[in-house]
Scaffold this motif. Structure first.
Motif, PDB file in Angstrom:
ATOM      1  N   THR A   1       0.807  -1.223   0.000  1.00 34.45           N
ATOM      2  CA  THR A   1       0.000   0.000   0.000  1.00 34.45           C
ATOM      3  C   THR A   1       0.839   1.272   0.000  1.00 34.45           C
ATOM      4  O   THR A   1       0.279   2.356   0.082  1.00 34.45           O
ATOM      5  CB  THR A   1      -0.913   0.023   1.241  1.00 34.45           C
ATOM      6  OG1 THR A   1      -0.085   0.085   2.406  1.00 34.45           O
ATOM      7  CG2 THR A   1      -1.799  -1.193   1.311  1.00 34.45           C
TER       8      THR A   1
ATOM      9  N   GLU B   1      -7.173   3.508   4.592  1.00 35.18           N
ATOM     10  CA  GLU B   1      -8.381   4.234   4.994  1.00 35.18           C
ATOM     11  C   GLU B   1      -8.521   4.234   6.514  1.00 35.18           C
ATOM     12  O   GLU B   1      -8.144   3.282   7.193  1.00 35.18           O
ATOM     13  CB  GLU B   1      -9.615   3.582   4.369  1.00 35.18           C
ATOM     14  CG  GLU B   1      -9.686   3.710   2.853  1.00 35.18           C
ATOM     15  CD  GLU B   1      -9.953   5.133   2.391  1.00 35.18           C
ATOM     16  OE1 GLU B   1     -10.483   5.928   3.193  1.00 35.18           O
ATOM     17  OE2 GLU B   1      -9.608   5.443   1.239  1.00 35.18           O
TER      18      GLU B   1
ATOM     19  N   THR C   1      -3.457   8.979   2.796  1.00 38.40           N
ATOM     20  CA  THR C   1      -4.463   7.922   2.885  1.00 38.40           C
ATOM     21  C   THR C   1      -4.089   6.746   2.006  1.00 38.40           C
ATOM     22  O   THR C   1      -4.215   5.576   2.399  1.00 38.40           O
ATOM     23  CB  THR C   1      -5.848   8.463   2.489  1.00 38.40           C
ATOM     24  OG1 THR C   1      -6.203   9.534   3.372  1.00 38.40           O
ATOM     25  CG2 THR C   1      -6.906   7.376   2.563  1.00 38.40           C
ATOM     26  N   GLU C   2      -3.587   7.048   0.802  1.00 34.85           N
ATOM     27  CA  GLU C   2      -3.165   5.983  -0.103  1.00 34.85           C
ATOM     28  C   GLU C   2      -2.010   5.178   0.498  1.00 34.85           C
ATOM     29  O   GLU C   2      -1.941   3.957   0.364  1.00 34.85           O
ATOM     30  CB  GLU C   2      -2.743   6.586  -1.444  1.00 34.85           C
ATOM     31  CG  GLU C   2      -2.335   5.558  -2.487  1.00 34.85           C
ATOM     32  CD  GLU C   2      -1.937   6.202  -3.795  1.00 34.85           C
ATOM     33  OE1 GLU C   2      -1.427   5.474  -4.671  1.00 34.85           O
ATOM     34  OE2 GLU C   2      -2.118   7.425  -3.944  1.00 34.85           O
TER      35      GLU C   2
ATOM     36  N   SER D   1      -4.813  12.928   0.440  1.00 33.73           N
ATOM     37  CA  SER D   1      -5.018  11.820  -0.483  1.00 33.73           C
ATOM     38  C   SER D   1      -3.794  10.916  -0.532  1.00 33.73           C
ATOM     39  O   SER D   1      -3.904   9.682  -0.485  1.00 33.73           O
ATOM     40  CB  SER D   1      -5.333  12.363  -1.879  1.00 33.73           C
ATOM     41  OG  SER D   1      -5.405  11.319  -2.823  1.00 33.73           O
TER      42      SER D   1
END
Length: 455
Positions: free
Chosen positions: A31, A360, A355-356, A352
């Motif tokens: 991730t 989440e 979070t990536e 963003s």
């Protein structure tokens, strides 16, 4: 926290609380950005670096050892390094092809606090403060963590130049606690180094490790510090009628200042007035000539700031007059920090990216301005470019057993969690270091995208 500074086993908690082990660890490599490749192997060295910095704190504008460590590691990584910027600051530049210039900043200074964490690498250092007093010194605000994380990020950037394009300016700033950023600007920072298009910074917080928070617009309050000297007339404690007692005068000022926020600032506005230091006299039966107060003011708008400063000045002068002081009090500004303001569109991009990278449910929008203050925004303001500042958790999740994230955002810290500037403040280094490195790299990578040639 265990005695070696590693996180204790998380206490049982209901699903969705901040102490949930599933939420207290960082996500897997799939991730996160390719810039993190090899970070796991680097972590033991970063942990050792953090413990070394924590054990050797230095006061503002005295960060000679810390600056030397940062400069040496940057050079070893292949950065172009300039030392002595703004007295003790260090700037590293890594140019890596065409693209944006991104500024990453960490602060280096520690506080005059006696450490009480009990850690094996706890500070026993002392230093000389600006008044010439010997004081204990501790990294009670986490700046040692900031330096460690930025040096981890610079190492990853240098090791993976094939994954990004642009220029990074790594700023190791002195004296954040007293407003050291302007010293770097005044030392020709804008002309001596590539002009950044975005400024990024972070601060470790007593939130659970694994979580970050930021917000667009004002994110941290303005701060003004004042030194107030009240003048009396000394005398014998047995004959107060022959003297003008500055201790009583100071006590009246302290009590009256408590009404500024409660009676002169609107309930929907945010402000804090603190008398953090009061010194007068040398012996119980001698009325001294003077008393000194050091006052700190936090505000979130220029109008509120002006109102508070005017109220403090009015109260100090009025109490002196009411006491029959033989001389007008002296009110001397010590330092001033502007409101830290996050650019809206840039903050959305950073949120963003974070979070990536982290998953989440780990990146929160702060519901209100933090009343702590920072001089990080000075860089973006001086350059005329957007800046984004965020807070990342460094506390053991076990301290938050049973606490819901929404409750934390609305109600603040549990009483069991030491906050910044506490003698007990100590981030858990094991998970906090990779979190801080990941956050810096994820945010920076959002600008340092390597262009792929058209097929």
């Amino acid at each position: 926290m265990t005695t070696d500074g590693t996180p204790a086993a998380p206490a049982p908690a209901s699903s969705g609380t901040l102490a949930d082990p599933a939420r207290g660890t960082l996500p897997g490599p799939a991730t996160v950005t390719p810039l993190l490749s090899g970070l796991d192997e680097r972590l033991p060295g970063l942990r050792a670096l953090y413990e070394d910095l924590h054990a050797h704190p230095e006061l503002s504008f005295q960060e000679f050892r810390t600056a030397g460590v940062a400069a040496g590691l940057l050079r070893a990584q292949g950065w172009e390094v300039t030392e002595g910027v703004g007295r003790t600051g260090v700037v590293g530049v890594l140019a890596n092809g065409p693209g944006p210039v991104v500024l990453l900043r960490a602060d280096m200074d520690a506080l005059p606090v006696k450490e009480e964490t009990g850690l094996p690498y706890a500070s026993t250092a002392t230093g000389i403060d600006p008044d010439g007093n010997e004081v204990p010194v501790m990294h009670a605000c986490g700046h040692d963590m900031h330096v460690t994380c930025l040096l981890g990020a610079t190492a990853q950037l240098a090791a993976h130049r094939d994954t990004w394009s642009g220029t990074v300016v790594a700023v190791f700033q002195p004296a954040e606690e007293v407003g050291g950023a302007p010293a770097m600007i005044e030392d020709g920072f804008l002309d001596r180094f590539p002009r950044a298009e975005i400024c990024l910074g972070q601060h470790v917080a007593p939130a659970p490790v694994g979580f970050l928070g930021t917000r667009p617009g004002p994110v941290m309050a303005a701060s003004d510090s004042l030194r107030v000297t009240l003048f009396g007339r000394g005398g014998h404690g047995s004959s107060p009628e022959t003297a003008v007692d500055p201790v009583v005068m100071a006590a009246a000022v302290v009590m009256r200042l408590q009404t500024v926020v409660s009676r002169e600032i609107g309930a929907s506005q945010t402000a804090v007035v603190t008398v953090g230091s009061l010194h007068a006299g040398t012996k119980e039966n001698i009325i001294p000539d003077t008393a000194e107060l050091r006052i700190n003011i936090r505000s979130t708008t220029p109008a509120v700031r002006d109102r508070i400063l005017a109220a403090v000045t009015r109260i100090v002068r009025a109490e002196a007059a009411a006491s029959g002081a033989p001389k007008e009090p002296e009110i001397v500004p010590l330092n001033s920090f502007p409101v830290t303001v996050n650019d809206g569109p840039a903050t959305a991009r950073v949120q963003s990216a974070l979070t990536e990278a982290l998953g989440e449910g780990r990146v929160f929008t702060l519901p209100q301005v933090i009343t702590g203050s920072e001089d990080f925004g000075v860089f973006g303001t001086a350059l005329g470019v957007p800046s984004v500042f965020w807070h990342f958790g460094g506390a053991d999740p076990a301290l938050y057993a049973g606490v819901d994230p929404d409750s934390l955002l609305e109600n603040g810290l549990p009483d069991t969690v030491p906050a910044n500037h506490s003698p007990h403040f100590a981030p858990v280094p094991g998970p906090t270091i990779p979190l801080g490195v990941t956050a810096l790299l994820a945010a920076a990578a959002h600008w340092l995208v390597k262009e792929t040639p058209d097929a």
